[in-house]
Design a protein around this motif. Structure first.
Motif, PDB file in Angstrom:
ATOM      1  N   LEU A  20       0.738  -1.290  -0.107  1.00  0.00           N
ATOM      2  CA  LEU A  20       0.031  -0.113  -0.103  1.00  0.00           C
ATOM      3  C   LEU A  20       0.821   1.162  -0.094  1.00  0.00           C
ATOM      4  O   LEU A  20       1.634   1.381   0.919  1.00  0.00           O
ATOM      5  CB  LEU A  20      -1.017   0.002   1.304  1.00  0.00           C
ATOM      6  CG  LEU A  20      -1.867  -1.190   1.518  1.00  0.00           C
ATOM      7  CD1 LEU A  20      -2.661  -0.949   2.657  1.00  0.00           C
ATOM      8  CD2 LEU A  20      -2.821  -1.283   0.308  1.00  0.00           C
ATOM      9  N   THR A  21       0.356   2.264  -0.853  1.00  0.00           N
ATOM     10  CA  THR A  21       1.372   3.402  -0.857  1.00  0.00           C
ATOM     11  C   THR A  21       0.235   4.669  -0.437  1.00  0.00           C
ATOM     12  O   THR A  21      -0.891   4.782  -0.998  1.00  0.00           O
ATOM     13  CB  THR A  21       1.845   3.388  -2.209  1.00  0.00           C
ATOM     14  OG1 THR A  21       2.801   2.720  -2.855  1.00  0.00           O
ATOM     15  CG2 THR A  21       2.508   5.082  -2.410  1.00  0.00           C
ATOM     16  N   THR A  67       5.351   3.890   1.371  1.00  0.00           N
ATOM     17  CA  THR A  67       4.794   2.398   1.289  1.00  0.00           C
ATOM     18  C   THR A  67       5.086   1.653   2.466  1.00  0.00           C
ATOM     19  O   THR A  67       5.946   1.740   2.940  1.00  0.00           O
ATOM     20  CB  THR A  67       5.553   2.082  -0.018  1.00  0.00           C
ATOM     21  OG1 THR A  67       5.478   2.813  -1.199  1.00  0.00           O
ATOM     22  CG2 THR A  67       5.216   0.583  -0.532  1.00  0.00           C
ATOM     23  N   VAL A 119      -8.141  -1.574   6.070  1.00  0.00           N
ATOM     24  CA  VAL A 119      -6.992  -0.712   6.302  1.00  0.00           C
ATOM     25  C   VAL A 119      -7.439   0.408   7.213  1.00  0.00           C
ATOM     26  O   VAL A 119      -8.580   1.034   7.221  1.00  0.00           O
ATOM     27  CB  VAL A 119      -6.525  -0.046   4.910  1.00  0.00           C
ATOM     28  CG1 VAL A 119      -5.207   0.610   5.253  1.00  0.00           C
ATOM     29  CG2 VAL A 119      -6.372  -1.424   4.122  1.00  0.00           C
ATOM     30  N   VAL A 166      -9.610  -2.567   0.960  1.00  0.00           N
ATOM     31  CA  VAL A 166      -9.251  -2.904  -0.523  1.00  0.00           C
ATOM     32  C   VAL A 166     -10.036  -3.945  -1.115  1.00  0.00           C
ATOM     33  O   VAL A 166     -10.014  -4.891  -0.620  1.00  0.00           O
ATOM     34  CB  VAL A 166      -7.760  -3.354  -0.437  1.00  0.00           C
ATOM     35  CG1 VAL A 166      -7.033  -3.500  -1.620  1.00  0.00           C
ATOM     36  CG2 VAL A 166      -7.061  -2.145   0.309  1.00  0.00           C
ATOM     37  N   GLN A 225     -10.655   1.662  -5.045  1.00  0.00           N
ATOM     38  CA  GLN A 225     -10.364   0.746  -4.143  1.00  0.00           C
ATOM     39  C   GLN A 225      -9.873  -0.621  -4.533  1.00  0.00           C
ATOM     40  O   GLN A 225      -9.402  -1.480  -3.954  1.00  0.00           O
ATOM     41  CB  GLN A 225     -11.490   0.315  -2.927  1.00  0.00           C
ATOM     42  CG  GLN A 225     -11.883   1.818  -2.111  1.00  0.00           C
ATOM     43  CD  GLN A 225     -13.138   1.657  -1.571  1.00  0.00           C
ATOM     44  OE1 GLN A 225     -13.913   1.976  -2.143  1.00  0.00           O
ATOM     45  NE2 GLN A 225     -13.059   1.429  -0.196  1.00  0.00           N
ATOM     46  N   ALA A 265      -7.441  -3.190  -6.251  1.00  0.00           N
ATOM     47  CA  ALA A 265      -6.443  -3.216  -6.045  1.00  0.00           C
ATOM     48  C   ALA A 265      -5.652  -3.944  -7.475  1.00  0.00           C
ATOM     49  O   ALA A 265      -6.405  -4.374  -8.297  1.00  0.00           O
ATOM     50  CB  ALA A 265      -5.686  -4.392  -4.959  1.00  0.00           C
ATOM     51  N   LEU A 313      -2.008  -0.918  -4.198  1.00  0.00           N
ATOM     52  CA  LEU A 313      -2.969   0.056  -4.135  1.00  0.00           C
ATOM     53  C   LEU A 313      -2.403   1.440  -3.664  1.00  0.00           C
ATOM     54  O   LEU A 313      -1.659   1.208  -2.445  1.00  0.00           O
ATOM     55  CB  LEU A 313      -4.149  -0.212  -3.278  1.00  0.00           C
ATOM     56  CG  LEU A 313      -5.187   0.785  -3.365  1.00  0.00           C
ATOM     57  CD1 LEU A 313      -6.143   0.784  -4.711  1.00  0.00           C
ATOM     58  CD2 LEU A 313      -6.331   0.551  -2.249  1.00  0.00           C
ATOM     59  N   THR A 314      -2.447   2.338  -4.341  1.00  0.00           N
ATOM     60  CA  THR A 314      -2.317   3.993  -3.927  1.00  0.00           C
ATOM     61  C   THR A 314      -3.597   4.298  -3.136  1.00  0.00           C
ATOM     62  O   THR A 314      -4.471   4.501  -3.787  1.00  0.00           O
ATOM     63  CB  THR A 314      -1.800   4.657  -4.991  1.00  0.00           C
ATOM     64  OG1 THR A 314      -0.402   3.829  -5.569  1.00  0.00           O
ATOM     65  CG2 THR A 314      -1.547   5.932  -4.608  1.00  0.00           C
ATOM     66  N   ALA A 315      -3.478   4.899  -1.985  1.00  0.00           N
ATOM     67  CA  ALA A 315      -4.407   5.568  -1.356  1.00  0.00           C
ATOM     68  C   ALA A 315      -4.109   6.642  -0.628  1.00  0.00           C
ATOM     69  O   ALA A 315      -3.409   6.964   0.153  1.00  0.00           O
ATOM     70  CB  ALA A 315      -4.925   4.449   0.110  1.00  0.00           C
TER      71      ALA A 315
END
Length: 322
Positions: free
Chosen positions: A131-132, A183, A203, A224, A266, A268, A282-284
């Motif tokens: 996760l980023t 990350t 998350v 996610v 959301q 991935a 996934l980038t959040a």
């Protein structure tokens, strides 16, 4: 008769600024114009921006075909805020019963085994979760120092600390602190699809490690979503038998968490295979200037997974179930 003007080489009806060079060498301005032209065209057919981006990157070149990479810093900066969602009835963050976040050893990258006073290891197809997190309050830069707590169900569909038979386990839960690139990476196993919910990972994002002992400090709570084709491949393996029928009864569009937009922000990106394991990325984007609205063990987020007790801690399951 006057002579015909010389023919200027063109691509998709647009003159090439460097007629003696390949299409891929026409310069940044030409590339951006090509991308925007395709975005407008494909938008008429309802094709997503991700497809446009892939098409633009592949124009005139086949060298990148089949390759994959981590999200670039520019892509991370462009990520919008991840939707706020309920933590569901099995968070393990102290908001609904057990609190794993106050236990020594919860900050770890490999969450397959229990820690502290518990022992045991969850089995299943290997999964690396990457996760980023970006800090939207500061222009979308990587959220260095953010503490990310993740948890998910077993391959049988139960949650450690809550579900029958694994209340004496705390595996598939852990915290990582983001580095300078924002990350965090976890080593885990692919979760099941239990009845009533699309396969997912929970998350919670905290501003720093010191904040994790109080669930109200979370600046974002979300989930996610996992892609359908990957889920089908995993659920065809031993140990995931119950997930096959459960997956057939649910959809992203009909899910009570992802259904409002089909999990658009959301869902991935997944690479790998069953034998070698999968990498889920996934980038959040997280905006610390907004008030979280979906955190905590609020109703409406999770149905009772397979093997869960009849009610939540204290004998009462959050209502309505979903």
């Amino acid at each position: 008769m006057p002579p015909h003007p010389p023919t200027v080489p063109a691509y998709e009806g647009r003159p090439l600024p460097r007629p003696d060079e390949e299409v891929v060498d026409q310069g940044l301005a030409f590339d951006i114009g090509t991308l925007m032209s395709r975005r407008r065209l494909l938008g008429l057919f309802g094709i997503g921006a991700a497809t446009v981006g892939l098409a633009a990157c592949g124009s005139g070149s086949s060298s990148a075909a089949g390759s994959s990479s981590s999200p670039s810093s520019s892509a991370a900066a462009a990520a919008g805020e991840i939707p706020d969602e309920t933590a569901g009835p099995y968070p393990g963050d102290g908001s609904n019963g057990p609190d794993v976040l106050e236990q020594s050893g919860v900050v770890r990258s490999d969450i397959r085994s229990s820690f502290g006073e518990y022992s045991g290891t969850a089995e299943g197809v290997p999964m690396t979760l990457r996760l980023t997190v970006t800090d939207l309050a500061n222009g979308g830069v990587p959220f260095a120092g953010a503490a990310v707590y993740v948890w998910h169900c077993t391959r049988e569909g139960g949650y450690s600390l809550y579900s029958e038979g694994i209340t004496d386990q705390n595996y598939l839960r852990g915290v990582q602190v983001a580095g300078s690139d924002g990350t965090v990476t976890f080593t885990s196993v692919f979760p099941a699809c239990y009845d009533g919910r699309w396969p997912h990972v929970h998350v919670e994002v905290y501003p720093d490690q010191a904040s994790i002992t109080d669930s109200t400090n979370a600046v974002a709570t979300s989930q996610v979503a996992l892609p359908h084709d990957v889920c089908e491949a995993v659920y065809a393996t031993a140990g995931y038998e119950a997930s096959v029928a459960n997956l057939a009864r649910v959809s992203l569009d009909g899910d009570n968490v992802f259904g409002d937009d089909g999990g658009a922000s959301q869902l991935a990106t997944v690479t790998g295979d069953v034998s070698g394991g999968y990498t889920v990325a996934l980038t959040a984007g997280v905006d610390t200037t907004t008030t979280p609205s979906g955190g905590g063990a609020a109703p409406g987020g999770d149905g009772a997974p397979s093997g869960a007790p009849p009610g939540g801690p204290g004998g009462t399951r959050p209502s309505p179930p979903a």
